[in-house]
Write a protein that holds these residues in place. Structure first.
Motif, PDB file in Angstrom:
ATOM      1  N   TRP A  52       0.855  -1.105   0.031  1.00  0.00           N
ATOM      2  CA  TRP A  52       0.165  -0.050  -0.089  1.00  0.00           C
ATOM      3  C   TRP A  52       0.756   1.164   0.003  1.00  0.00           C
ATOM      4  O   TRP A  52       1.954   1.155   0.459  1.00  0.00           O
ATOM      5  N   ASP A  54       0.564   5.222   1.235  1.00  0.00           N
ATOM      6  CA  ASP A  54      -0.092   6.288   1.973  1.00  0.00           C
ATOM      7  C   ASP A  54       0.242   7.732   1.392  1.00  0.00           C
ATOM      8  O   ASP A  54       1.467   8.079   1.432  1.00  0.00           O
ATOM      9  N   SER A  56      -0.816  10.383   1.871  1.00  0.00           N
ATOM     10  CA  SER A  56      -0.843  11.661   2.820  1.00  0.00           C
ATOM     11  C   SER A  56       0.443  11.771   3.569  1.00  0.00           C
ATOM     12  O   SER A  56       0.465  12.931   4.064  1.00  0.00           O
ATOM     13  N   ARG A  57       1.388  10.732   3.521  1.00  0.00           N
ATOM     14  CA  ARG A  57       2.582  11.015   3.978  1.00  0.00           C
ATOM     15  C   ARG A  57       3.861  10.953   3.214  1.00  0.00           C
ATOM     16  O   ARG A  57       3.894   9.941   2.307  1.00  0.00           O
ATOM     17  N   ASP A 218       0.990   3.863  10.428  1.00  0.00           N
ATOM     18  CA  ASP A 218       0.951   2.564   9.434  1.00  0.00           C
ATOM     19  C   ASP A 218      -0.068   1.999   9.750  1.00  0.00           C
ATOM     20  O   ASP A 218      -0.833   1.412   9.084  1.00  0.00           O
ATOM     21  N   PHE A 221      -3.614   3.541   9.027  1.00  0.00           N
ATOM     22  CA  PHE A 221      -3.434   3.439   7.715  1.00  0.00           C
ATOM     23  C   PHE A 221      -3.934   2.030   7.217  1.00  0.00           C
ATOM     24  O   PHE A 221      -5.082   1.885   6.473  1.00  0.00           O
ATOM     25  N   GLN A 225      -7.573   0.691   5.270  1.00  0.00           N
ATOM     26  CA  GLN A 225      -7.285  -0.324   3.914  1.00  0.00           C
ATOM     27  C   GLN A 225      -8.301  -1.454   4.092  1.00  0.00           C
ATOM     28  O   GLN A 225      -8.990  -1.895   3.198  1.00  0.00           O
TER      29      GLN A 225
END
Length: 427
Positions: A52, A54, A56-57, A218, A221, A225
């Motif tokens: 995955w 992320d 946003s980071r 993590d 997030f 998912q």
């Protein structure tokens, strides 16, 4: 945490009967250390891998200015399958990055040889069909220790899954020994920023605290998912629709245990949390300014043997013995305050002389040099698996947990102490 390590055997140590020691010492060269223990539950095990991103980071431990990437190894209860057995470790990638000596530094000479030769096998089949008998399965996130990899916790993960749990083992890139991605990229353990942060204990803890925040992000997030995946149909994901997201737990070893605790503090979707030997200055997590720890049930499962400090210890730290004793007492009070500020917690102590910090992993098994060492490592691992699983049985499933209700206690355990839910008792 102040403690001293001591190799001297005490009369209270657990010992094997003499006849068993004799038998194990003469065990054939094909020793148990080449295999993972058989999971104790009734369910077979399936495996599915996700990668995955992320968005946003932005990753801060690499100069590539890429988004944060997370690998999730999902282990789930499966129908019996003759499918492809999941390999224990990608030794080709490990050798390419670290060489043979690097693999040995992680697994030990015995373990590296066994893994490279293919003699260490998981009990999981890739993408096997989900076992319909399970219905909905509680979900537990797992975080590895700093500089470790999820694979060296396979025995513990598989045992939990064999009892009907789905375990989502996260690889925290650049804080793991090595993370390999499907596109061929690798994320080895980052050392430059770590070194630049400073070498004192305070600086090390401050740096690690920042990483704990990233690991907790993590976990959260990954939970996001799973919420999406669980609504999917006809996707080829075997466990889609079978995740019981009302029963989510988080656990981890060492720094991973602290990350699991932090995720619980930040996200009430996580209903229960277990920390395996993960403390900083005796603290498994930090209280908020209002004295609140977390609302969820919490397990601190650690190995500690306290020995009063002496003048030499104090001198080595630039303190008087009175000052050092005062510091230790203060740290203990902080720890007690944390354990008392949860939705009900347990403190379990693993016998110090019979274990190591890595007894929550496969490493003592892989590194065992003879049958005696293998049998000892195997038994301690059995105990750690059992206590951890019964904690989640009790707090996520609401089913009987004899090891936590006082009706039974296993060898290698020195203490099981319960702290009531904060607010449920008078101060």
């Amino acid at each position: 945490m102040y403690h001293k390590n001591c190799n001297m055997k005490r009369s209270g140590s657990i010992c094997f009967p003499v006849f068993l020691l004799f038998i194990l010492a003469s065990w054939p060269q094909r020793s148990w250390s080449q295999y993972l223990p058989q999971p104790s539950g009734k369910f077979s095990i399936g495996y599915h891998r996700f990668e995955w991103t992320d968005t946003s980071r932005t990753e801060i431990l690499t100069a590539d200015n890429v988004m944060r990437r997370i690998v999730a190894d999902v282990w789930y209860p499966a129908e019996k399958s003759g499918g492809v057995t999941v390999p224990y470790l990608d030794t080709l990638a490990a050798n390419r990055i670290f060489g043979n000596s690097g693999l040995q530094s992680l697994l030990g000479t015995q373990g590296a040889t066994a893994v490279r030769s293919g003699k260490v096998l998981t009990h999981a089949s890739e993408d096997a069909a989900f076992d319909p008998y399970v219905g909905l399965a509680p979900v537990v996130f797992f975080s590895h220790g700093m500089g470790m990899i999820t694979q060296v916790y396979t025995a513990q993960i598989e045992d939990l899954v064999s009892h009907g749990y789905i375990v989502v083992a996260l690889s925290h890139a650049y804080d793991a020994w090595l993370v390999s991605f499907a596109d061929g990229r690798q994320a080895p353990f980052e050392t430059k920023q770590r070194s630049a942060a400073g070498s004192t204990e305070e600086q090390h803890i401050a740096y690690e605290n920042k990483r704990i925040e990233w690991w907790a992000a993590d976990i959260r997030f990954a939970l996001d998912q799973l919420v999406i995946i669980n609504k999917m149909k006809n996707t080829g994901i075997p466990f889609a629709g079978h995740l019981d997201l009302a029963k989510v737990g988080a656990m981890g070893h060492s720094a991973g245990g602290r990350a699991a605790a932090r995720a619980c503090q930040l996200d009430t979707r996580i209903k229960s949390c277990a920390d395996q030997d993960g403390v900083a200055m005796m603290q498994p997590f930090y209280l908020r300014s209002d004295g609140v720890g977390m609302k969820q049930p919490f397990l601190l499962f650690e190995r500690v043997r306290n020995i009063p400090p002496d003048e030499a210890d104090a001198a080595s730290m630039g303190m008087t013995l009175t000052e050092l004793n005062a510091l230790v007492d203060s740290l203990r009070r902080n720890k007690e305050a944390a354990l008392a500020a949860t939705g009900g917690s347990f403190h379990v102590l693993l016998h110090f002389d019979s274990s190591s910090h890595m007894s929550f992993s496969d490493l003592p098994l892989l590194q065992a040099k003879n049958g005696v060492e293998t049998a000892a490592a195997y038994r301690v691992l059995q105990v750690t698996c059992r206590y951890t699983r019964e904690f989640f049985d009790k707090t996520l499933r609401g089913i009987a947990a004899p090891l936590f209700d006082g009706s039974r206690k296993l060898h290698y355990i020195d203490l099981v102490r319960e702290y009531p839910k904060a607010g449920d008792h008078c101060q």
